[in-house]
Motif scaffolding. Structure first.
Motif, mmCIF file in Angstrom:
data_model
loop_
_atom_site.group_PDB
_atom_site.id
_atom_site.type_symbol
_atom_site.label_atom_id
_atom_site.label_comp_id
_atom_site.label_asym_id
_atom_site.label_seq_id
_atom_site.Cartn_x
_atom_site.Cartn_y
_atom_site.Cartn_z
ATOM 1 N N TYR B 64 0.701 -1.315 -0.194
ATOM 2 C CA TYR B 64 0.006 0.236 0.003
ATOM 3 C C TYR B 64 1.018 1.071 0.351
ATOM 4 O O TYR B 64 0.224 2.003 -0.352
ATOM 5 N N ASN B 100 -10.081 2.885 -7.302
ATOM 6 C CA ASN B 100 -9.711 3.121 -6.116
ATOM 7 C C ASN B 100 -8.389 4.406 -6.805
ATOM 8 O O ASN B 100 -7.102 3.853 -5.573
ATOM 9 N N LYS B 102 -7.357 7.402 -6.330
ATOM 10 C CA LYS B 102 -7.460 8.112 -5.085
ATOM 11 C C LYS B 102 -6.508 8.231 -3.661
ATOM 12 O O LYS B 102 -5.007 8.018 -3.899
ATOM 13 N N ARG B 103 -5.780 6.290 -3.850
ATOM 14 C CA ARG B 103 -5.513 5.331 -3.328
ATOM 15 C C ARG B 103 -4.568 4.693 -3.585
ATOM 16 O O ARG B 103 -3.422 5.103 -2.823
ATOM 17 N N LEU B 106 -1.362 6.965 -3.778
ATOM 18 C CA LEU B 106 -0.395 7.557 -2.661
ATOM 19 C C LEU B 106 0.981 6.286 -3.630
ATOM 20 O O LEU B 106 1.556 7.313 -3.064
ATOM 21 N N TYR B 244 -1.802 13.415 -0.225
ATOM 22 C CA TYR B 244 -2.863 12.618 -0.362
ATOM 23 C C TYR B 244 -3.877 14.643 -0.848
ATOM 24 O O TYR B 244 -5.082 14.555 -1.626
ATOM 25 N N ARG B 266 -21.532 -4.515 -5.717
ATOM 26 C CA ARG B 266 -20.654 -4.384 -4.604
ATOM 27 C C ARG B 266 -21.809 -4.720 -3.477
ATOM 28 O O ARG B 266 -21.788 -5.325 -2.548
ATOM 29 N N GLU B 486 -8.528 -5.071 2.751
ATOM 30 C CA GLU B 486 -9.376 -4.239 1.997
ATOM 31 C C GLU B 486 -10.251 -5.296 1.250
ATOM 32 O O GLU B 486 -9.932 -6.009 1.466
ATOM 33 N N MET B 487 -11.511 -3.819 1.652
ATOM 34 C CA MET B 487 -12.978 -5.108 0.417
ATOM 35 C C MET B 487 -12.525 -5.259 -0.694
ATOM 36 O O MET B 487 -13.174 -4.031 -1.263
#
Lengths: 80, 696
Positions: B64, B100, B102-103, B106, B244, B266, B486-487
């Motif tokens: 991550y 995803n 945005k995440r 990083l 961020y 989902r 994380e899902m």
């Protein structure tokens, strides 16, 4: 109104407030759980633990003890 | 023409389809190994870019961020900080998921700070319209100082464009896209003055990360730059917020999401699969399906393999001239290979199911559902995967504990996983159950033998949970409980990814555990075919003076020889220890030889009896065992008391050297494998002793 994350109703949203960084792992911050970001409680596992959240478009699960350390502010229109 | 080679590192968060991109770039041109000294899997592949250029692609473990919290993540940092590493990338490819972004960005901003030429892959681009996402690519490329490839690895789209970007890697910008040193201007200015030639972010990583650096020693840092753990964490916190902020600003302009056109499957799936009742019911049915596959469906190819090797042995024996070499091949090598190959169907089925569950995103839901109940035993929701994998083999299962953040929970999972019934126990159980339990049906549907097998599995799981509870109460380890799962989105599993995974898992079992089994089979054959002193060499002459030369004479000579062979001596010398459990010296040999790997038990008995009775090579081992008579009591050797004692012994005893080796590696200490060995085998001896004494 400021409450902790675990006190949110299922489906309710809140804005993350400052929290004690000693109680929250860095990994959670890196996944977007940062002050100022919106968090929504999606689901709670049987016996109230762990919690399933949508925070900053990240879907993740954390344990109750971590959730208790994170305070959220509920925007006016989200109050029940 | 000389073919040039460039190194590429594939980097990305977990669940972004990084492995799919890797598979698309390299096809089947892959190699799986280990990083030196540790058990982290190292996947490399080759991709042909042009007639005179190829790329060696390294698929780094998912991470991550560059703030490492596990062994897998350390690998990523250690490579990226060491310019002298032979795998150091000429190009870094950061793979992200469009949903995803945005995440995922990083990690991208951190990689950019390392000043390596970097390409940004935005994967799953085929889902953009489905999710109502549109991107301003030129703007993003400008702000992120990179080149972007929109890829759909499931459909194979955008791969050619990505290859073109790689070919032109020299034109990629290398400067960082934001200035993270603003979080503490004075501190970083001083750092820059002290080390003008080093990259600032690299220095920062050296200060904050607990990993090995080859060319920059932590001790070289003046003490003025060291900070307390708390202060460092606060700075990392600030750094993350800073990154961020930058990402949010960039995406505000570069990405628009039309929520109205987004479709959401989902939440629909989650509502059923994570339901407090249906969630567990569905998980239970999936488990049943997996067991059904391992026991029932796998038995068809397994019977076929079994028969094939028996026929092969007699065929070879017919063709080759009689002699020592033929004996070695027919009695040592062929049964040895057969003993490995027979496990392939089960391992393949299990890795098929586990990789389907992981690829689809379902496994994270299981972790969520099981976490609270597993924690009562000192385990984590993430222990479910290792315990399930343990039904195939404890080695990959113990390696799968790596994503458990909490050290105590991880250690307990490692220690108890070998109690789950691995496929190496299955042949042992199968043959003993066939000998002592009648093949009958009760209530029309349940087969008694199948019932007994299921009971053995339950005993294994139960014992794993009970010992976890004991360890939970006794181990005094204080470790903070960090649990973040994380899902991921639900996805249709990709055939190519699943197939490659199944092949890799099976291969690593065959060549890993297989080597030990093979070597032991040959050693065993040798120990059983040779013996010390006159009693072995002159067996025929000794017996000729005592016995009449009738049709049983040859068999009696063989039996006498075996008793006086090296292995017979070993078995006899341990007989006093094992006779209270109801075993004779032949079972003793099988137990000693199967200390390295349980399945060798059956192979050893097969070796012992095929040597003892070489006129009747293809009679199945089961018939031979059921005819065996205990010389002390004059009754059948495999009576229920001995059988149950043996079943329990194998359920609990730590009869697997490979598992001990992997525990040593994963815990980095000799203490835990020794604990495992003493506790499990000691317990097994006591239980088997009690069972035999009560039942005999």
């Amino acid at each position: 109104m400021e409450i902790n994350l675990a006190q949110l109703q299922i489906g309710q949203k809140g804005i993350i407030q400052d929290f004690d960084i000693d109680l929250v792992p860095l990994k959670l911050l890196e996944m977007g759980c940062l002050p100022g970001n919106e968090v929504q409680l999606l689901q709670v596992a049987p016996f109230g633990d762990p919690l399933y959240l949508n925070v900053n478009d990240s879907h993740l699960a954390i344990r109750l003890e971590t959730a208790l350390a994170i305070m959220v502010e509920i925007p006016n229109e989200e109050k029940l | 023409m000389k073919v040039g080679n460039i190194n590429i590192a594939l980097i990305g968060n977990p669940n972004v389809g990084k492995t799919s991109v890797f598979n698309q770039l390299t096809g089947l041109n892959q190699q799986v190994g280990n990083y030196p000294g540790i058990t982290v899997e190292k996947k490399t592949g080759v991709c042909k870019l042009a007639s005179n250029l190829k790329a060696t692609i390294l698929d780094l473990p998912g991470t991550y961020s560059l703030n490492a919290s596990s062994l897998d993540e350390n690998v990523v940092i250690e490579l990226l900080l060491n310019k002298n590493d032979k795998d150091y990338p000429d190009v870094a490819i950061v793979v992200t998921d469009v949903e995803n972004l945005k995440r995922n960005l990083l990690l991208f901003t951190q990689i950019k700070d390392l000043e390596i030429p970097t390409i940004l892959v935005i994967n799953m681009a085929d889902r953009m319209s489905y999710k109502g996402i549109s991107l301003d690519i030129p703007y993003l490329e400008k702000m992120l100082k990179t080149k972007i490839a929109l890829v759909s690895s499931r459909k194979g789209e955008g791969i050619e464009e990505l290859k073109n970007l790689i070919v032109n890697f020299r034109s990629l910008p290398t400067e960082p896209c934001l200035n993270a040193s603003e979080i503490d201007v004075e501190y970083f200015n001083n750092l820059r003055k002290a080390f003008p030639t080093q990259s600032l972010y690299k220095l920062w990583l050296v200060i904050t990360q607990d990993v090995n650096f080859v060319n920059l020693d932590r001790k070289e840092l003046p003490s003025s730059f060291t900070r307390s753990k708390d202060q460092l964490k606060r700075l990392q916190h600030k750094e993350t917020i800073k990154r961020y902020q930058f990402i949010n600003d960039v995406l505000k302009v570069g990405q628009t999401i039309d929520i109205n056109s987004a479709k959401d499957i989902r939440s629909k799936f989650d509502r059923i699969l994570m339901h407090k009742v249906w969630g567990y019911v569905i998980f239970f049915f999936i488990l049943m399906l997996i067991f059904q596959a391992i026991f029932d469906w796998a038995s068809v190819p397994m019977d076929f393999i079994d028969n094939a090797f028996v026929s092969l042995a007699s065929l070879v024996e017919g063709i080759l001239p009689a002699g020592v070499l033929t004996n070695l091949i027919v009695q040592g090598i062929i049964p040895g290979i057969g003993g490995i190959v027979i496990f392939i169907p089960q391992i393949a089925f299990l890795s098929l199911f586990i990789s389907l569950l992981e690829e689809s995103g379902y496994m994270s839901r299981v972790v969520f559902l099981m976490d609270k109940s597993m924690r009562k035993f000192g385990l984590s929701g993430k222990s479910v995967v290792p315990l399930m994998s343990g039904t195939a083999c404890a080695i990959p299962a113990i390696m799968a504990t790596r994503n458990i953040e909490n050290w105590k929970e991880r250690l307990i999972t490692i220690l108890v996983t070998p109690f789950t019934t691995c496929s190496a126990r299955l042949p042992v159980y199968a043959i003993i159950i066939a000998l002592i339990i009648p093949n009958q049906r009760i209530f029309w549907v349940f087969n008694l033998q199948g019932f007994a097998l299921m009971a053995m599995y339950l005993i294994g799981f139960l014992m794993a949970l009970i010992s976890a509870l004991i360890l939970h109460k006794t181990l005094k380890i204080d470790s903070k409980s960090y649990f973040v799962v994380e899902m991921p989105n639900y996805k249709m599993p990709m055939f190519k990814n699943v197939a490659i995974n199944v092949v890799e898992k099976t291969k690593s079992f065959v060549f890993g555990a297989g080597k030990i089994i093979m070597a032991l089979s040959v050693i065993l054959w040798f120990l059983a075919s040779y013996g010390p002193g006159e009693k072995f060499e002159k067996a025929e002459e000794i017996l000729a003076s005592q016995l009449p030369k009738d049709e049983h004479f040859d068999a009696k000579v063989a039996s006498y020889k075996l008793e006086n062979s090296y292995i017979g001596r070993i078995g006899k010398s341990i007989e006093p220890v094992i006779s209270p459990l109801g075993y004779d010296w032949k079972i003793g040999i099988a137990i000693v030889s199967s200390f390295a790997a349980r399945e060798v038990f059956v192979g050893t008995l097969a070796t012992i009896y095929s040597i003892e009775d070489s006129e009747n090579q293809d009679a199945t081992i089961k018939n031979k065992l059921s005819e065996e008579i205990n010389p002390l009591t004059g009754e059948k050797l495999f009576n229920p008391a001995t059988g149950i004692s043996l079943l329990l012994f194998y359920a609990f005893a730590m009869q697997c050297i490979s598992t001990l080796a992997i525990t040593k590696k994963e815990t980095n200490s000799w203490k835990w494998p020794v604990v495992q060995l003493v506790f499990m085998s000691g317990f097994a001896y006591v239980v088997a002793f009690i069972a035999y004494q009560l039942l005999k």
